[in-house]
Design a protein around this motif. Structure first.
Motif, mmCIF file in Angstrom:
data_model
loop_
_atom_site.group_PDB
_atom_site.id
_atom_site.type_symbol
_atom_site.label_atom_id
_atom_site.label_comp_id
_atom_site.label_asym_id
_atom_site.label_seq_id
_atom_site.Cartn_x
_atom_site.Cartn_y
_atom_site.Cartn_z
ATOM 1 N N THR A 176 -65.601 41.882 -3.067
ATOM 2 C CA THR A 176 -65.833 41.665 -1.641
ATOM 3 C C THR A 176 -64.629 42.170 -0.860
ATOM 4 O O THR A 176 -63.495 42.172 -1.360
ATOM 5 N N ARG A 177 -64.893 42.613 0.354
ATOM 6 C CA ARG A 177 -63.832 43.004 1.277
ATOM 7 C C ARG A 177 -64.207 42.483 2.649
ATOM 8 O O ARG A 177 -65.325 42.677 3.104
ATOM 9 N N SER A 178 -63.265 41.822 3.297
ATOM 10 C CA SER A 178 -63.485 41.284 4.628
ATOM 11 C C SER A 178 -62.273 41.616 5.479
ATOM 12 O O SER A 178 -61.138 41.335 5.083
ATOM 13 N N CYS A 179 -62.514 42.243 6.616
ATOM 14 C CA CYS A 179 -61.416 42.647 7.502
ATOM 15 C C CYS A 179 -61.510 41.916 8.834
ATOM 16 O O CYS A 179 -62.589 41.822 9.424
ATOM 17 N N VAL A 180 -60.374 41.400 9.276
ATOM 18 C CA VAL A 180 -60.271 40.751 10.578
ATOM 19 C C VAL A 180 -58.968 41.199 11.200
ATOM 20 O O VAL A 180 -57.912 41.117 10.570
ATOM 21 N N GLY A 181 -59.042 41.670 12.430
ATOM 22 C CA GLY A 181 -57.823 42.131 13.097
ATOM 23 C C GLY A 181 -57.199 43.274 12.331
ATOM 24 O O GLY A 181 -57.845 44.251 12.014
ATOM 25 N N GLY A 182 -55.955 43.133 11.975
ATOM 26 C CA GLY A 182 -55.246 44.197 11.287
ATOM 27 C C GLY A 182 -55.089 43.997 9.793
ATOM 28 O O GLY A 182 -54.287 44.672 9.163
ATOM 29 N N SER A 183 -55.835 43.071 9.201
ATOM 30 C CA SER A 183 -55.683 42.881 7.768
ATOM 31 C C SER A 183 -57.039 42.722 7.083
ATOM 32 O O SER A 183 -58.006 42.266 7.678
ATOM 33 N N CYS A 184 -57.077 43.109 5.815
ATOM 34 C CA CYS A 184 -58.292 43.008 4.996
ATOM 35 C C CYS A 184 -57.986 42.201 3.744
ATOM 36 O O CYS A 184 -56.936 42.371 3.139
ATOM 37 N N THR A 185 -58.906 41.344 3.368
ATOM 38 C CA THR A 185 -58.808 40.602 2.127
ATOM 39 C C THR A 185 -59.791 41.218 1.133
ATOM 40 O O THR A 185 -60.962 41.408 1.449
ATOM 41 N N VAL A 186 -59.284 41.547 -0.042
ATOM 42 C CA VAL A 186 -60.093 42.178 -1.089
ATOM 43 C C VAL A 186 -60.069 41.272 -2.307
ATOM 44 O O VAL A 186 -59.011 40.810 -2.725
ATOM 45 N N GLU A 187 -61.236 41.016 -2.873
ATOM 46 C CA GLU A 187 -61.320 40.185 -4.072
ATOM 47 C C GLU A 187 -62.250 40.852 -5.080
ATOM 48 O O GLU A 187 -63.303 41.364 -4.714
ATOM 49 N N ARG A 188 -61.831 40.851 -6.339
ATOM 50 C CA ARG A 188 -62.660 41.367 -7.426
ATOM 51 C C ARG A 188 -62.682 40.343 -8.547
ATOM 52 O O ARG A 188 -61.646 39.833 -8.947
ATOM 53 N N ILE A 189 -63.871 40.085 -9.038
ATOM 54 C CA ILE A 189 -64.046 39.175 -10.168
ATOM 55 C C ILE A 189 -64.738 39.965 -11.272
ATOM 56 O O ILE A 189 -65.851 40.446 -11.087
ATOM 57 N N ARG A 190 -64.062 40.110 -12.390
ATOM 58 C CA ARG A 190 -64.607 40.861 -13.528
ATOM 59 C C ARG A 190 -64.822 39.907 -14.690
ATOM 60 O O ARG A 190 -63.927 39.163 -15.072
ATOM 61 N N THR A 191 -66.031 39.971 -15.241
ATOM 62 C CA THR A 191 -66.378 39.164 -16.405
ATOM 63 C C THR A 191 -66.698 40.105 -17.552
ATOM 64 O O THR A 191 -67.570 40.969 -17.423
ATOM 65 N N GLY A 192 -65.981 39.939 -18.648
ATOM 66 C CA GLY A 192 -66.145 40.810 -19.798
ATOM 67 C C GLY A 192 -67.215 40.321 -20.747
ATOM 68 O O GLY A 192 -67.835 39.273 -20.536
ATOM 69 N N PRO A 193 -67.417 41.081 -21.810
ATOM 70 C CA PRO A 193 -68.468 40.736 -22.771
ATOM 71 C C PRO A 193 -68.227 39.424 -23.500
ATOM 72 O O PRO A 193 -69.155 38.839 -24.038
ATOM 73 N N ASN A 194 -66.997 38.921 -23.493
ATOM 74 C CA ASN A 194 -66.692 37.639 -24.148
ATOM 75 C C ASN A 194 -66.642 36.488 -23.148
ATOM 76 O O ASN A 194 -66.071 35.446 -23.423
ATOM 77 N N ASP A 195 -67.218 36.707 -21.962
ATOM 78 C CA ASP A 195 -67.242 35.719 -20.869
ATOM 79 C C ASP A 195 -65.853 35.365 -20.353
ATOM 80 O O ASP A 195 -65.657 34.314 -19.753
ATOM 81 N N ARG A 196 -64.890 36.214 -20.590
ATOM 82 C CA ARG A 196 -63.568 36.015 -19.994
ATOM 83 C C ARG A 196 -63.595 36.617 -18.596
ATOM 84 O O ARG A 196 -64.153 37.686 -18.381
ATOM 85 N N THR A 197 -62.964 35.926 -17.658
ATOM 86 C CA THR A 197 -63.005 36.342 -16.256
ATOM 87 C C THR A 197 -61.605 36.624 -15.740
ATOM 88 O O THR A 197 -60.672 35.862 -16.008
ATOM 89 N N ILE A 198 -61.489 37.716 -15.002
ATOM 90 C CA ILE A 198 -60.249 38.072 -14.323
ATOM 91 C C ILE A 198 -60.554 38.135 -12.825
ATOM 92 O O ILE A 198 -61.503 38.794 -12.415
ATOM 93 N N THR A 199 -59.756 37.428 -12.032
ATOM 94 C CA THR A 199 -59.924 37.456 -10.582
ATOM 95 C C THR A 199 -58.690 38.077 -9.953
ATOM 96 O O THR A 199 -57.563 37.665 -10.266
ATOM 97 N N ARG A 200 -58.914 39.068 -9.098
ATOM 98 C CA ARG A 200 -57.807 39.698 -8.368
ATOM 99 C C ARG A 200 -58.090 39.567 -6.880
ATOM 100 O O ARG A 200 -59.180 39.895 -6.416
ATOM 101 N N ARG A 201 -57.105 39.082 -6.148
ATOM 102 C CA ARG A 201 -57.257 38.906 -4.709
ATOM 103 C C ARG A 201 -55.993 39.436 -4.041
ATOM 104 O O ARG A 201 -54.880 39.150 -4.498
ATOM 105 N N ARG A 202 -56.169 40.202 -2.995
ATOM 106 C CA ARG A 202 -55.002 40.716 -2.273
ATOM 107 C C ARG A 202 -55.345 40.893 -0.806
ATOM 108 O O ARG A 202 -56.514 41.029 -0.435
ATOM 109 N N THR A 203 -54.316 40.897 0.019
ATOM 110 C CA THR A 203 -54.467 41.145 1.448
ATOM 111 C C THR A 203 -53.731 42.414 1.798
ATOM 112 O O THR A 203 -52.578 42.609 1.390
#
Length: 101
Positions: free
Chosen positions: A71-98
């Motif tokens: 997902t990406r959401s922008c307000v004013g001069g900044s954007c928040t980006v988030e990615r959630i990846r789930t692998g074949p072993n049901d392990r999840t990695i979440t990355r969030r940045r502004t």
């Protein structure tokens, strides 16, 4: 015979033309590898104004699946980006940045 457009009709056309509309897309790709196995990628996404979402499903040649939701959401001069990846072993990695523009 043509009728002249009234000022309110012209204004309505301008507003409708400038109104943001949701856009969506889809991409599917399947590749057969030299060993005869297949890998595939299925991507769908939607943007509505400054907000976007994207879903990716990857299936490897061994049949294992990885999914990514972004997902990406922008307000004013900044954007928040988030990615959630789930692998074949049901392990999840979440990355969030502004990101500031």
């Amino acid at each position: 015979m043509t009728k002249p457009l009234t000022l309110s009709a012209i204004a309505a056309l301008i507003v409708l033309g400038l109104a943001p509309q949701a856009q969506s897309w889809e991409r599917k790709e399947s590749v057969e590898l030299p060993n005869g196995k297949t890998r595939s990628v299925d991507v769908t996404g939607t943007c509505d104004g400054p907000d976007c979402t994207r879903d990716v499903v990857r299936v490897g040649p061994n049949g294992r699946t990885t999914t990514t939701t972004g997902t990406r959401s922008c307000v004013g001069g900044s954007c928040t980006v988030e990615r959630i990846r789930t692998g074949p072993n049901d392990r999840t990695i979440t990355r969030r940045r502004t990101i500031k523009r």
